[in-house]
Design a protein around this motif. Structure first.
Motif, PDB file in Angstrom:
ATOM      1  N   VAL A  10       5.972   5.110  17.843  1.00 46.06           N
ATOM      2  CA  VAL A  10       6.715   5.931  16.811  1.00 46.06           C
ATOM      3  C   VAL A  10       7.178   5.119  15.712  1.00 46.06           C
ATOM      4  N   ALA A  11       7.115   5.070  14.497  1.00 44.69           N
ATOM      5  CA  ALA A  11       7.186   4.668  13.506  1.00 44.69           C
ATOM      6  C   ALA A  11       8.574   5.354  12.506  1.00 44.69           C
ATOM      7  N   LEU A  12       9.488   4.412  12.322  1.00 46.21           N
ATOM      8  CA  LEU A  12      10.437   4.860  11.397  1.00 46.21           C
ATOM      9  C   LEU A  12      10.880   4.387  10.174  1.00 46.21           C
ATOM     10  N   GLY A  13      11.542   4.820   9.076  1.00 48.93           N
ATOM     11  CA  GLY A  13      11.783   4.236   7.986  1.00 48.93           C
ATOM     12  C   GLY A  13      11.553   4.745   6.687  1.00 48.93           C
ATOM     13  N   ASP A  14      11.181   4.379   5.562  1.00 46.77           N
ATOM     14  CA  ASP A  14      10.973   5.106   4.229  1.00 46.77           C
ATOM     15  C   ASP A  14       9.674   4.906   3.671  1.00 46.77           C
ATOM     16  N   SER A  15       9.677   4.956   2.541  1.00 48.40           N
ATOM     17  CA  SER A  15       8.285   4.927   1.862  1.00 48.40           C
ATOM     18  C   SER A  15       7.519   3.736   2.241  1.00 48.40           C
ATOM     19  N   PHE A  16       7.924   2.655   2.486  1.00 47.12           N
ATOM     20  CA  PHE A  16       7.131   1.720   3.252  1.00 47.12           C
ATOM     21  C   PHE A  16       6.400   1.986   4.392  1.00 47.12           C
ATOM     22  N   THR A  17       7.038   2.641   5.130  1.00 50.61           N
ATOM     23  CA  THR A  17       6.186   3.109   6.516  1.00 50.61           C
ATOM     24  C   THR A  17       5.679   4.452   6.364  1.00 50.61           C
ATOM     25  N   ARG A 175       4.599  -0.910  -9.010  1.00 45.04           N
ATOM     26  CA  ARG A 175       5.262  -2.215  -8.946  1.00 45.04           C
ATOM     27  C   ARG A 175       6.089  -2.295  -7.826  1.00 45.04           C
ATOM     28  N   LEU A 176       6.487  -1.196  -7.127  1.00 45.05           N
ATOM     29  CA  LEU A 176       7.513  -1.171  -5.753  1.00 45.05           C
ATOM     30  C   LEU A 176       6.891  -1.049  -4.617  1.00 45.05           C
ATOM     31  N   HIS A 177       5.620  -0.216  -4.405  1.00 48.60           N
ATOM     32  CA  HIS A 177       4.789  -0.149  -3.276  1.00 48.60           C
ATOM     33  C   HIS A 177       3.579  -0.813  -3.127  1.00 48.60           C
ATOM     34  N   MET A 178       3.237  -1.114  -1.842  1.00 48.74           N
ATOM     35  CA  MET A 178       1.992  -1.453  -1.911  1.00 48.74           C
ATOM     36  C   MET A 178       0.835  -0.771  -2.037  1.00 48.74           C
ATOM     37  N   SER A 179      -0.263  -1.398  -2.730  1.00 49.89           N
ATOM     38  CA  SER A 179      -1.508  -0.629  -2.823  1.00 49.89           C
ATOM     39  C   SER A 179      -2.204  -0.342  -1.572  1.00 49.89           C
ATOM     40  N   THR A 180      -3.370   0.377  -1.717  1.00 48.84           N
ATOM     41  CA  THR A 180      -4.213   0.246  -0.381  1.00 48.84           C
ATOM     42  C   THR A 180      -4.686  -1.054   0.182  1.00 48.84           C
ATOM     43  N   ALA A 181      -4.915  -2.043  -0.468  1.00 50.21           N
ATOM     44  CA  ALA A 181      -5.212  -3.193  -0.238  1.00 50.21           C
ATOM     45  C   ALA A 181      -4.049  -3.804   0.470  1.00 50.21           C
ATOM     46  N   GLY A 182      -2.788  -3.677  -0.119  1.00 51.52           N
ATOM     47  CA  GLY A 182      -1.471  -4.150   0.695  1.00 51.52           C
ATOM     48  C   GLY A 182      -1.434  -3.580   1.691  1.00 51.52           C
ATOM     49  N   HIS A 183      -1.646  -2.451   1.870  1.00 54.29           N
ATOM     50  CA  HIS A 183      -1.369  -1.485   3.303  1.00 54.29           C
ATOM     51  C   HIS A 183      -2.412  -2.204   4.441  1.00 54.29           C
ATOM     52  N   LYS A 184      -3.486  -2.467   3.785  1.00 60.42           N
ATOM     53  CA  LYS A 184      -4.595  -2.769   4.772  1.00 60.42           C
ATOM     54  C   LYS A 184      -4.183  -4.369   5.317  1.00 60.42           C
ATOM     55  N   PHE A 185      -3.823  -5.121   4.442  1.00 59.15           N
ATOM     56  CA  PHE A 185      -3.222  -6.399   4.830  1.00 59.15           C
ATOM     57  C   PHE A 185      -2.143  -6.624   5.621  1.00 59.15           C
ATOM     58  N   LEU A 186      -1.066  -5.604   5.587  1.00 59.33           N
ATOM     59  CA  LEU A 186       0.155  -5.432   6.329  1.00 59.33           C
ATOM     60  C   LEU A 186      -0.492  -5.066   7.808  1.00 59.33           C
ATOM     61  N   ALA A 187      -1.436  -4.004   7.894  1.00 59.14           N
ATOM     62  CA  ALA A 187      -1.614  -3.463   9.086  1.00 59.14           C
ATOM     63  C   ALA A 187      -2.427  -4.672   9.918  1.00 59.14           C
ATOM     64  N   ARG A 188      -3.269  -5.100   9.195  1.00 59.50           N
ATOM     65  CA  ARG A 188      -3.796  -6.676  10.009  1.00 59.50           C
ATOM     66  C   ARG A 188      -2.632  -7.296  10.415  1.00 59.50           C
ATOM     67  N   GLN A 189      -1.714  -7.750   9.718  1.00 60.26           N
ATOM     68  CA  GLN A 189      -0.806  -8.746  10.317  1.00 60.26           C
ATOM     69  C   GLN A 189       0.172  -7.978  11.371  1.00 60.26           C
ATOM     70  N   VAL A 190       0.406  -6.781  11.319  1.00 57.99           N
ATOM     71  CA  VAL A 190       1.180  -6.146  12.428  1.00 57.99           C
ATOM     72  C   VAL A 190       0.144  -6.365  13.749  1.00 57.99           C
ATOM     73  N   LEU A 191      -0.988  -5.943  13.661  1.00 56.27           N
ATOM     74  CA  LEU A 191      -1.943  -5.717  14.973  1.00 56.27           C
ATOM     75  C   LEU A 191      -2.050  -7.346  15.279  1.00 56.27           C
ATOM     76  N   ALA A 192      -2.027  -8.340  14.461  1.00 59.07           N
ATOM     77  CA  ALA A 192      -2.175  -9.699  14.889  1.00 59.07           C
ATOM     78  C   ALA A 192      -1.027 -10.091  15.742  1.00 59.07           C
ATOM     79  N   HIS A 193       0.242  -9.536  15.303  1.00 60.72           N
ATOM     80  CA  HIS A 193       1.441  -9.937  15.830  1.00 60.72           C
ATOM     81  C   HIS A 193       1.582  -9.394  17.276  1.00 60.72           C
ATOM     82  N   LEU A 194       0.874  -8.229  17.510  1.00 62.01           N
ATOM     83  CA  LEU A 194       0.713  -7.274  18.798  1.00 62.01           C
ATOM     84  C   LEU A 194      -0.320  -7.784  19.690  1.00 62.01           C
ATOM     85  N   GLY A 195      -0.903  -8.708  19.129  1.00 60.33           N
ATOM     86  CA  GLY A 195      -2.301  -9.307  19.972  1.00 60.33           C
ATOM     87  C   GLY A 195      -3.475  -8.491  19.968  1.00 60.33           C
ATOM     88  N   VAL A 196      -3.570  -7.604  18.981  1.00 57.99           N
ATOM     89  CA  VAL A 196      -4.650  -6.647  18.925  1.00 57.99           C
ATOM     90  C   VAL A 196      -5.862  -7.030  17.974  1.00 57.99           C
TER      91      VAL A 196
END
Length: 279
Positions: A10-17, A175-196
């Motif tokens: 379950v994801a909570l938040g604003d435009s970032f999420t 200039r306030l929200h991540m681009s597609t490339a930014g979202h992809k990079f963050l997804a990779r970081q979250v998964l790495a932190h979860l060991g996936v």
């Protein structure tokens, strides 16, 4: 996480999420985002993952607490991601002590669910010197997020320290929200932190070509006209882009292992009914 019989993210938040900046007209609210990408990779890694995303752009912390907290708890998640408070930091009248107190209460309530909890610091955006107080607020917010992550043994994704976001191509045209490339990079970081494990790879970009003064001025004018002026207008009117939007995935959906959420949306066209395709 692998030993859990029930797997529910379950994801909570604003435009970032919510996923603003990563456009996809075939998904609810016209965006995809890092959280969708994380859900899809989780489903590929382990069978049976369900996913709900309650985040809506422009929401302030108080709204996230009032509108998303209890629905999220009721879903009995095994994984929760939270980013909240960024919009409050940009509001000039925000009381930071109160904001951090309310954020702490929200984190504590989510931690009580027993779910794996993922928290994010805010990015250290380089702002105009006149807006330096907002930057100091961000540092204060980040310090508290780090404290809470240690206190509740949460997973901390320290977005503040990702140098990759110094490249303007990681950001959308506002200039306030991540681009597609930014979202992809963050997804990779979250998964790495979860060991996936993941096959996401960073973009191998050519260096940015320098712009002359005329091109720079034109770009600034376009940004002001397209984003800054409308944003100021909305603030003056007391409206936001999220006022008439619904959560993208308000109820848990079983994420298909092949085709992901795009396949799910094609097979369930009702998820797009009555939704504005913005972002």
């Amino acid at each position: 996480m692998g030993g859990s019989v029930r797997r529910r993210y379950v994801a909570l938040g604003d435009s970032f999420t919510e996923g603003v900046g990563d456009r996809n007209p075939n998904l609810p609210n016209g965006v995809r985002g890092w959280a969708d990408r994380v859900a899809e990779k989780l489903a590929k890694h382990e069978k049976g993952w369900e996913y709900a995303n309650l985040a809506i752009r422009s929401k302030r912390l108080r709204q996230i607490i009032d509108e998303q907290l209890e629905p999220a708890v009721a879903l009995k998640p095994t994984l929760v991601t939270l980013y909240a408070g960024g919009n409050d930091i940009l509001d000039l009248g925000t009381d930071m002590d109160r904001l951090l107190e309310e954020y702490s209460g929200l984190v504590g309530r989510l931690a009580e669910t027993g779910a794996t909890l993922v928290l994010f610091t805010g990015y250290d955006v380089k702002v105009n010197p006149l807006l330096e107080p907002l930057r100091r607020r961000n540092w204060q917010y980040n310090a508290r997020v780090r404290e809470l992550a240690r206190e509740h043994q949460a997973v901390l994704v320290d977005y503040w320290c990702f140098d990759e976001y110094n490249d303007k191509r990681m950001w959308d045209t506002d200039r306030l929200h991540m681009s597609t490339a930014g979202h992809k990079f963050l997804a990779r970081q979250v998964l790495a932190h979860l060991g996936v494990p993941t096959t996401f790879k960073p973009r191998d970009w050519e260096p940015i070509a320098p712009r002359n003064t005329r091109e720079w001025v034109a770009a600034q004018r376009e940004w002001m006209n397209d984003w800054v002026v409308p944003l100021i207008g909305r603030k003056l009117r007391g409206v936001t882009l999220g006022d008439y939007l619904l959560p993208r995935w308000p109820e848990p959906v079983k994420v298909p292992r092949k085709g992901g959420l795009r396949r799910y949306a094609l097979e369930h066209p009702e998820v797009l009914e009555g939704r504005a395709l913005l972002g």
